[in-house]
Design an enzyme around this catalytic site. Structure first.
Site, short mmCIF file in Angstrom:
data_model
loop_
_atom_site.label_atom_id
_atom_site.label_comp_id
_atom_site.label_asym_id
_atom_site.label_seq_id
_atom_site.Cartn_x
_atom_site.Cartn_y
_atom_site.Cartn_z
N TRP A 88 0.82 -1.22 0.00
CA TRP A 88 0.00 0.00 0.00
C TRP A 88 0.84 1.25 0.00
O TRP A 88 0.50 2.24 -0.66
CB TRP A 88 -1.01 -0.01 1.16
CG TRP A 88 -2.08 -1.01 0.86
CD1 TRP A 88 -2.28 -2.21 1.47
CD2 TRP A 88 -3.06 -0.93 -0.19
NE1 TRP A 88 -3.32 -2.88 0.88
CE2 TRP A 88 -3.82 -2.13 -0.14
CE3 TRP A 88 -3.36 0.00 -1.18
CZ2 TRP A 88 -4.87 -2.39 -1.04
CZ3 TRP A 88 -4.41 -0.25 -2.06
CH2 TRP A 88 -5.14 -1.43 -1.99
N ASP A 130 -1.52 6.98 6.34
CA ASP A 130 -2.62 6.16 5.85
C ASP A 130 -2.94 5.15 6.96
O ASP A 130 -2.19 4.22 7.20
CB ASP A 130 -2.19 5.44 4.56
CG ASP A 130 -3.24 4.43 4.06
OD1 ASP A 130 -4.31 4.30 4.71
OD2 ASP A 130 -2.99 3.78 3.04
N LYS A 133 -12.75 -1.11 6.86
CA LYS A 133 -12.11 -2.12 7.70
C LYS A 133 -12.67 -2.04 9.13
O LYS A 133 -13.34 -2.94 9.59
CB LYS A 133 -10.59 -1.96 7.71
CG LYS A 133 -9.94 -2.43 6.42
CD LYS A 133 -9.44 -1.29 5.66
CE LYS A 133 -8.65 -1.56 4.41
NZ LYS A 133 -8.87 -2.68 3.57
N1 PMP Z 1 -4.44 1.82 2.11
C1 PMP Z 1 -4.52 0.65 2.79
C2 PMP Z 1 -3.60 0.43 3.93
C3 PMP Z 1 -5.45 -0.31 2.41
O1 PMP Z 1 -5.53 -1.46 3.08
C4 PMP Z 1 -6.32 -0.04 1.32
C5 PMP Z 1 -7.40 -1.01 0.89
N2 PMP Z 1 -7.27 -2.29 1.19
C6 PMP Z 1 -6.19 1.17 0.63
C7 PMP Z 1 -5.25 2.08 1.06
C8 PMP Z 1 -7.06 1.49 -0.56
O2 PMP Z 1 -8.34 1.71 -0.14
P1 PMP Z 1 -9.55 1.92 -1.16
O3 PMP Z 1 -9.81 0.58 -1.78
O4 PMP Z 1 -10.64 2.40 -0.27
O5 PMP Z 1 -9.14 2.91 -2.15
#
Ligand code: PMP
Length: 374
Positions: free
Chosen positions: A102, A186, A210
């Site tokens: 991520w 994040d 989450k």
């Molecule tokens: N950052 C992290 C740490 C994530 O786990 C995720 C999604 N699993 C995201 C960003 C992206 O999120 P989204 O699908 O809501 O764009």
């Protein structure tokens, strides 16, 4: 009705009382003769929900008055681009700490966004080893490993890597880096399960799906001074001052998603807030890592002990065929969502707030049995 034990990584399990409340209020919300989804986002019925969700966030997290709490759409992925668009000035730069898939994505989007607007992005630290399919991330850096530029607009960190199972500040030796610039975090898979001092951060953001609700809502907690510094030469819809100046009602927000966030936060508060939640989550993680460590010949967690995530517990079995059998047999016992992310394989158990301790207990017992039988 038979509900399963849901260990999905996100969208993830929601607390049953929050869902039941939605069911009970579905057809006739607040005696208005319609569901909350059918209300105008400018009407008093929806506005009360919106305000309550923000107030709950503020009180649960202890958000100081000089910080905004915003609802944004587009997922945390949109924020990957939106943050540099707002905060990296022409000729300026931002720093990124890379600890997994991520943060790699956040970095890559920031590069594109900053380049478009005449700025740049640098890697202040990466803990990745190997290349391509073999690339692995198994730890958070020590503070001294992070080479942050005091001229950067901010330092970006992913507090919990949902795919790699690597989390900051689970052990005192792996704190968030103490940056000379605003820390931007994040917290998508690390949000609202423990107390954090918001003042340590310039901006934190989290997709709701989450720990706090359904997908479609992103929460941003940001220092007002940073919002004011944001660029004004980008489209209004991407400027953070737009939701800040309009109580996140500039355009139509995802009203049902925010309503569900309200239900989840109200449940969390009733349970005793973040202190109680942290206690339960630490206990769940201890139970799972205990089952892994007790069977070192069978289960293997690739993550270094100091960085093991309390939200996403990842581990391997001796062979992929064993992992497939594990997922299948667990499913037959009502335990779902255990397959690791397709990019890394293995098993992943997500243990967010709504995952009950008894589910974790059932899973850990299943693991112990599975290892014994081989
Ligand atoms: N950052 C992290 C740490 C994530 O786990 C995720 C999604 N699993 C995201 C960003 C992206 O999120 P989204 O699908 O809501 O764009």
């Amino acid at each position: 009705m038979s509900r399963v034990m849901n260990f999905n990584a996100g969208p993830a399990a929601l607390p049953l009382p929050a869902l039941e409340r939605a069911r009970d209020e579905m057809l006739d919300f607040a005696k208005s003769g319609m569901s909350v989804m059918e209300h105008s986002h400018r009407g008093k019925e929806y506005e009360a929900v919106h305000d309550e969700a923000i107030a709950l966030l503020r009180s649960l997290l202890g958000v100081p008055d000089d910080y905004e709490v915003l609802f944004v759409q587009g997922g945390a992925s949109q924020l990957f681009a939106q943050i540099p668009m707002n905060l990296v000035q022409k000729g300026g730069s931002a720093d990124y700490v890379v600890t997994g898939a991520w943060s790699e994505k956040a970095l890559s989007e920031a590069k594109a966004a900053a380049a478009m607007l005449g700025g740049g992005v640098k890697v202040a630290c990466s803990t990745g080893t190997g290349d391509g399919k073999e690339k692995s991330y198994v730890r958070c850096p020590l503070p001294a490993e992070v080479k942050a530029d005091p001229q950067a607009a901010y330092l970006h960190v992913t507090s919990n890597e949902t795919i790699h199972g690597v989390q900051f500040e689970v052990e005192p030796s792996r704190p968030f880096p103490a940056a000379p610039v605003p820390l931007v975090v994040d917290m998508s898979s690390d949000f609202l399960w423990r107390k954090v001092d918001v003042r340590r951060f310039g901006l934190l953001y989290a997709g709701a799906q989450k720990n706090i609700g359904p997908s479609g809502v992103v929460v941003v907690v940001v220092q007002k001074a940073l919002v004011e510094k944001g660029r004004k030469d980008i489209p209004k819809i991407f400027q953070l001052r737009t939701p800040a100046e309009n109580k996140s009602l500039y355009n139509t927000p995802p009203t049902f998603g925010i309503y569900m966030v309200r239900n989840v936060l109200s449940w969390l508060q009733g349970l005793g807030g973040l202190g109680k939640m942290e206690e339960m989550n630490r206990q769940k993680a201890r139970r799972l890592y205990g089952a892994i460590d007790k069977n070192p010949g069978y289960f293997r967690c690739p993550v270094e002990k100091e960085s093991r995530s309390l939200m996403n517990v990842v581990f391997r079995l001796p062979a992929e065929a064993d992992e497939e059998r594990f997922v299948k047999e667990a499913k037959a016992k009502g335990m779902v969502g255990l397959k690791g992310h397709r990019s890394v394989g293995g098993i992943r158990v997500s243990t967010y707030n709504a995952v009950l301790p008894e589910w974790v207990d059932a899973l850990a017992s299943f693991m112990e049995d599975f290892a014994r039988k081989g």
